[in-house]
Design an enzyme around this catalytic site. Structure first.
Site, PDB file in Angstrom:
ATOM      1  N   TYR A   1      37.284  37.116  37.284  1.00 19.31           N
ATOM      2  CA  TYR A   1      36.495  36.836  38.471  1.00 19.31           C
ATOM      3  C   TYR A   1      35.325  37.991  38.535  1.00 19.31           C
ATOM      4  O   TYR A   1      35.539  39.253  38.522  1.00 19.31           O
ATOM      5  CB  TYR A   1      37.364  37.369  39.716  1.00 19.31           C
ATOM      6  CG  TYR A   1      38.454  36.580  39.950  1.00 19.31           C
ATOM      7  CD1 TYR A   1      38.601  35.274  39.515  1.00 19.31           C
ATOM      8  CD2 TYR A   1      39.390  36.894  40.891  1.00 19.31           C
ATOM      9  CE1 TYR A   1      39.739  34.376  39.649  1.00 19.31           C
ATOM     10  CE2 TYR A   1      40.554  36.272  41.357  1.00 19.31           C
ATOM     11  CZ  TYR A   1      40.661  35.095  40.941  1.00 19.31           C
ATOM     12  OH  TYR A   1      41.632  34.192  41.217  1.00 19.31           O
TER      13      TYR A   1
ATOM     14  N   LEU B   1      43.218  27.444  53.551  1.00 18.12           N
ATOM     15  CA  LEU B   1      42.343  27.074  54.235  1.00 18.12           C
ATOM     16  C   LEU B   1      41.443  25.919  53.247  1.00 18.12           C
ATOM     17  O   LEU B   1      40.206  25.818  53.952  1.00 18.12           O
ATOM     18  CB  LEU B   1      41.409  27.975  54.975  1.00 18.12           C
ATOM     19  CG  LEU B   1      42.332  29.169  55.877  1.00 18.12           C
ATOM     20  CD1 LEU B   1      41.200  30.044  56.233  1.00 18.12           C
ATOM     21  CD2 LEU B   1      43.002  28.567  56.954  1.00 18.12           C
TER      22      LEU B   1
ATOM     23  N   ARG C   1      39.781  26.430  50.896  1.00 14.01           N
ATOM     24  CA  ARG C   1      38.693  26.957  50.534  1.00 14.01           C
ATOM     25  C   ARG C   1      37.522  27.007  51.678  1.00 14.01           C
ATOM     26  O   ARG C   1      36.374  26.985  51.640  1.00 14.01           O
ATOM     27  CB  ARG C   1      37.717  26.549  49.412  1.00 14.01           C
ATOM     28  CG  ARG C   1      38.802  26.523  48.194  1.00 14.01           C
ATOM     29  CD  ARG C   1      38.146  25.791  46.819  1.00 14.01           C
ATOM     30  NE  ARG C   1      38.862  25.967  45.564  1.00 14.01           N
ATOM     31  CZ  ARG C   1      40.210  25.095  45.563  1.00 14.01           C
ATOM     32  NH1 ARG C   1      40.421  24.344  46.419  1.00 14.01           N
ATOM     33  NH2 ARG C   1      40.969  25.499  44.468  1.00 14.01           N
ATOM     34  N   GLY C   2      38.117  27.186  52.848  1.00 13.87           N
ATOM     35  CA  GLY C   2      37.370  27.225  54.145  1.00 13.87           C
ATOM     36  C   GLY C   2      37.087  26.013  54.569  1.00 13.87           C
ATOM     37  O   GLY C   2      36.629  25.981  56.024  1.00 13.87           O
TER      38      GLY C   2
ATOM     39  N   SER D   1      39.017  25.489  57.993  1.00 12.57           N
ATOM     40  CA  SER D   1      39.204  26.955  58.815  1.00 12.57           C
ATOM     41  C   SER D   1      38.609  26.692  60.232  1.00 12.57           C
ATOM     42  O   SER D   1      38.932  27.532  60.946  1.00 12.57           O
ATOM     43  CB  SER D   1      38.420  27.937  57.895  1.00 12.57           C
ATOM     44  OG  SER D   1      36.929  27.739  58.077  1.00 12.57           O
TER      45      SER D   1
END
Length: 335
Positions: A56, A206, A208-209, A212
């Site tokens: 990351y 979610l 990746r949003g 959401s």
């Protein structure tokens, strides 16, 4: 906060975990100070499981986690690390390497960046097609014996690979995408894990949003956001998926919660062996996610969600075609 056990052999962790990837890259610019404050707020709220990966932002995320945990007693937190993904100087991905020698090398660097003597859960990020999974797990098992790793996990692998890995060393958990619009693990993987006593740490709860309630057709365009390159966030797929979110919003309004809270609560309600990972990058988003622990979904709520979100309801695949082709978890089940 409620606690759950990572499988029959794993540690006791908080019922929600914090995924730290987005604090360093992928979803556009992130604020380091706010990210560290978010980790602290998560710990104050009872979250003990932090998930990161050595690739990351090429180690940046591990160093950020280290900074956030400097004054936290080591035994009060569980650190889960994915490894094995190779990257080039431009940030491009260049395959996997999970040979035992490489595994030992990757872990050495992670321990240094994290400022710790051991990792609670260590897992290959993907299946390395060039080496049998038995050799990879055997290499991590040697690190368990040496005290550098406490538990072994897997990520995005299918039932056959899970069984082969578990035969070498007990697997604590499988990290895999699971959400209202991504239910592929229900085909056979979830049952395999339950049979073997392996927990699920669910990422992408979610999407990746996407579900959401905060994403719109204009989201992500101001910065370099990986999501804009994935099928579910593009064109007519995005239109169809945002229409699904409106159905979720209507159900959430009836419940008295936000779409994100209901989506997280739904994953948590699928079994006590499932630990949702929330990828909050700010304290505001974390506060909303924590509210999911107060959402009690009734059978009527679950039925409404099942009707609105049947399996395979999402438009588009979760990754681009070239990445999907390398996901062992997407291969048909075999015994």
């Amino acid at each position: 906060m409620e606690q759950r056990k990572l499988g029959s052999t794993g540690p006791i962790v908080s019922a929600l975990g914090l995924g730290c990837m987005g604090m360093s890259e992928v979803y556009g610019p992130a604020d380091r100070g706010e990210a560290i404050a978010t980790v602290h707020a998560a710990l104050d709220a009872g979250i003990t499981l932090l998930d990161t990966g050595d690739f990351y932002a090429m180690g940046h995320n591990e160093m950020l986690v280290h900074e956030a945990l400097q004054n936290v007693p080591r035994d009060k937190v569980q650190i889960s690390v994915k490894y094995g993904a190779l990257r080039g100087p431009a940030g491009e991905f260049a395959g996997m390497d999970t040979r035992p020698a490489a595994t030992k090398n990757f872990l050495a660097y992670s321990l240094q960046r994290l400022g710790t003597d051991y990792v609670d859960v260590y897992r290959p990020a993907r299946l390395d097609p060039s080496i049998p999974i038995e050799e990879t797990i055997g290499g991590i098992a040697d690190l368990v014996k040496a005290g550098y790793v406490r538990h072994i996990g897997l990520s995005e692998v299918g039932s056959a690979t899970i069984r082969r890995a578990h035969a070498v060393h007990p697997i604590a958990d499988l990290q895999i995408e699971y959400s209202l619009i991504e239910r592929g693990i229900e085909r056979d993987i979830l049952q395999t894990c339950r049979e073997l006593g392996i927990a699920i740490t669910a990422y992408g709860v979610l999407a990746r949003g996407l579900i959401s309630g905060h994403w719109s057709k204009d989201s992500g365009k101001a910065g370099r956001d990986y999501r804009l390159m994935t099928p579910r966030f593009q064109g007519s797929n995005l239109d169809a998926n945002l229409a699904l979110v409106e159905q979720l919003r209507a159900i959430a309004t009836e419940i008295g919660a936000t779409p994100a809270q209901v989506a997280i609560a739904w994953v948590a309600a699928q079994g006590k062996e499932i630990v949702p990972l929330v990828g909050a990058r700010t304290r505001n988003r974390l506060t909303e996610a924590l509210g999911a622990t107060e959402v009690a979904l009734t059978q009527a709520h679950l039925a409404a969600l099942a009707k609105a979100f049947p399996p395979n309801v999402a438009a588009g695949t979760r990754y681009a075609a070239e990445q999907m082709a390398h996901l062992d978890s997407e291969k048909p089940a075999t015994r």
